[in-house]
Scaffold this active site. Structure first.
Site, short mmCIF file in Angstrom:
data_model
loop_
_atom_site.label_atom_id
_atom_site.label_comp_id
_atom_site.label_asym_id
_atom_site.label_seq_id
_atom_site.Cartn_x
_atom_site.Cartn_y
_atom_site.Cartn_z
N GLY A 38 7.71 40.03 98.29
CA GLY A 38 8.43 41.17 98.58
C GLY A 38 9.06 41.62 97.04
O GLY A 38 9.05 42.88 96.91
N GLN B 107 16.27 41.75 103.80
CA GLN B 107 17.26 40.74 104.50
C GLN B 107 17.36 41.41 106.03
O GLN B 107 17.71 40.59 106.99
CB GLN B 107 18.54 40.93 103.83
CG GLN B 107 18.74 40.12 102.74
CD GLN B 107 18.38 38.60 103.16
OE1 GLN B 107 18.55 38.15 104.11
NE2 GLN B 107 17.89 37.79 101.76
N HIS C 141 9.04 35.82 104.40
CA HIS C 141 9.61 34.44 104.41
C HIS C 141 10.97 34.74 104.72
O HIS C 141 11.74 33.56 105.21
CB HIS C 141 9.39 33.57 103.19
CG HIS C 141 10.19 34.01 101.89
ND1 HIS C 141 9.77 34.89 100.93
CD2 HIS C 141 11.42 33.65 101.34
CE1 HIS C 141 10.59 35.56 100.13
NE2 HIS C 141 11.64 34.38 100.23
N CYS D 203 28.89 29.03 88.83
CA CYS D 203 29.04 27.69 88.64
C CYS D 203 27.90 26.91 89.37
O CYS D 203 27.85 25.57 89.08
CB CYS D 203 30.41 27.04 89.27
SG CYS D 203 31.79 28.07 88.73
#
Length: 460
Positions: free
Chosen positions: A69, A177, A196, A320
């Site tokens: 993609g 998506q 995928h 984080c």
């Protein structure tokens, strides 16, 4: 072990597995050759292209298969910009595009071009009028994802496509998506997808370019895939990708209703059972299987590790959880909390019992991580004598600067300020987000000897 990260890679669909194995036996030859094995391979490739084009909503000769993609995005943008170079070298895109689009835009700028990022609101969607305002006489191409990969918000593609058409600018839609859930509505000019993401094998992307769109493939010329995707086709993977796309589309209507109900449950229960949490993204105009929330006073990496220990595979857009100090560009553009960020994306077939167990485990995991970090467990205490405070959080990463702010805000009277010194880039996003969540006033950012000084005024 429940796998809740389908937005990164969906489990291989059973139809994809069957098609892949069959194509390994029947589709190993060169489809460009005229002998029997080559003709058989060519029939498989043509059938896969027709199936994929039908799912996308384009002609078979408008669609080519690529090696990923990301490659499709790079090739699509580069080819469209080159094909319209006489118009200009300006590119328009939303601020929440996938990194493959942002990286291509940065490379385009480094080569002498320019681009404009259209901002989004707190839901993550662009305002079509604002997008139209970014189009210029020298705009060669516009880019807008169909739905966001981190928060699931669907973009107003049809409205933006109409505005682009009025301006004579082709629109490239990254549909990675959303393509498994249905075709992209509206008059798009170019479209990309990634197998995928819908349960096909990794290593297959697709690029559709409408007839009439000026397009000049970049790089050395190739004989295959209309010259737009060089190299020998991975025919077994292509066949499996097309077969699985058709299969997931057949299941999409029923699964969308079922998974949307599970995600609605996650959205409501997380807000009820986990204090100091922000559920982000549009609550209605969104992908049916994806929800993202951010927890105050939580180290995102630790939270994900703890959930993994309890058997849940989830992901995050928080800074984080990576080696960079930069917060997620999507959360940053939305102006929402980034610390303690969790993205749950349910694959097809997710059991309701697994979601229920996740919701039982999550509050305790968040509480444990907060306790470990020394986060406040109650509302700020009563006002103390009038004074302002300075909190030194230099050298400390999220969520520590926000935790230290929350600990001392109750030590100043209403109207007084707390200044947080921090050199973690995430603080620039998370401190204002904390203020909005806790109904305090974010005064602004001031320069400091190291890092920045973030000033907060207590309102209650």
């Amino acid at each position: 072990m429940p796998y809740f990260d389908a937005a990164s890679a969906a489990p291989l669909h059973p139809v994809a597995r069957q098609a892949l194995l069959a194509a390994l036996d029947e589709g190993w030859a060169d489809p460009a050759r005229l002998y029997r094995e080559g003709r058989r391979a060519r029939l498989l490739l043509d059938a896969a292209r027709e199936a994929a084009a039908d799912a996308v909503g384009c002609r078979p000769d408008e669609l080519v298969f690529t090696s990923s993609g990301t490659t499709a995005v790079h090739a699509g943008i580069a080819g469209a910009l080159s094909g319209r170079r006489r118009v200009g070298r300006h590119l328009a895109l939303s601020a929440v595009e996938h990194s493959s689009v942002l990286h291509t835009a940065a490379a385009h700028e480094a080569a002498g071009g320019s681009f404009t990022e259209v901002p989004v609101g707190r839901s993550g969607a662009v305002d079509p009028a604002a997008y139209a305002g970014a189009l210029r006489p020298d705009t060669a191409l516009a880019c807008l994802q169909s739905a966001n990969h981190e928060v699931g918000t669907e973009q107003p593609v049809a409205e933006v496509a109409a505005l682009c058409a009025d301006a004579g600018v082709p629109l490239l839609v990254d549909a990675a998506q959303s393509l498994g859930w249905g075709p992209v509505a509206g008059g798009w000019s170019l479209l990309t997808g990634s197998a995928h993401k819908w349960g096909g094998p990794a290593g297959v992307g697709l690029l559709a370019v409408r007839k009439g769109v000026r397009f000049a493939p970049q790089g050395p010329a190739g004989e295959r895939e209309s010259g737009r995707a060089p190299g020998f086709e991975n025919l077994p993977a292509i066949v499996a990708a097309a077969a699985s796309l058709r299969a997931v589309r057949d299941e999409a209507a029923g699964e969308a209703v079922r998974l949307r109900a599970l995600v609605d449950r996650i959205r409501s229960v997380v807000a009820e059972r986990v204090g100091d949490v922000e559920v982000v993204g549009d609550p209605e105009r969104r992908l049916p299987h994806l929800v993202t929330f951010s927890c105050l006073y939580v180290d995102g990496e630790t939270l994900l590790h703890e959930l993994d220990r309890h058997g849940f595979s989830v992901s995050s857009g928080s800074s984080c959880t990576s080696s960079t100090l930069e917060p997620s560009h999507v959360l940053k553009a939305m102006g929402v909390l980034s610390e303690g960020n969790v993205r749950v994306s349910l694959p097809v077939g997710t059991a309701e019992a697994d979601v229920d167990r996740f919701l039982e485990v999550l509050p305790g995991v968040v509480a444990e991580v907060r306790e470990r970090l020394g986060a406040p467990v109650s509302a700020p205490s009563s006002p103390a004598p009038a004074r302002s405070l300075v909190v030194d959080a230099l050298g400390r990463r999220c969520p520590i600067p926000v935790i230290e702010l929350a600990k001392v805000i109750g030590e100043v009277p209403v109207g007084a300020t707390v200044t947080v010194l921090a050199d973690d880039e995430a603080a620039r996003l998370d401190i204002p987000a904390w203020c909005e969540m806790r109904e305090q006033e974010y005064v602004g950012e001031e320069p400091a000897d190291r890092g920045s000084a973030y000033v907060v005024r207590r309102l209650s």
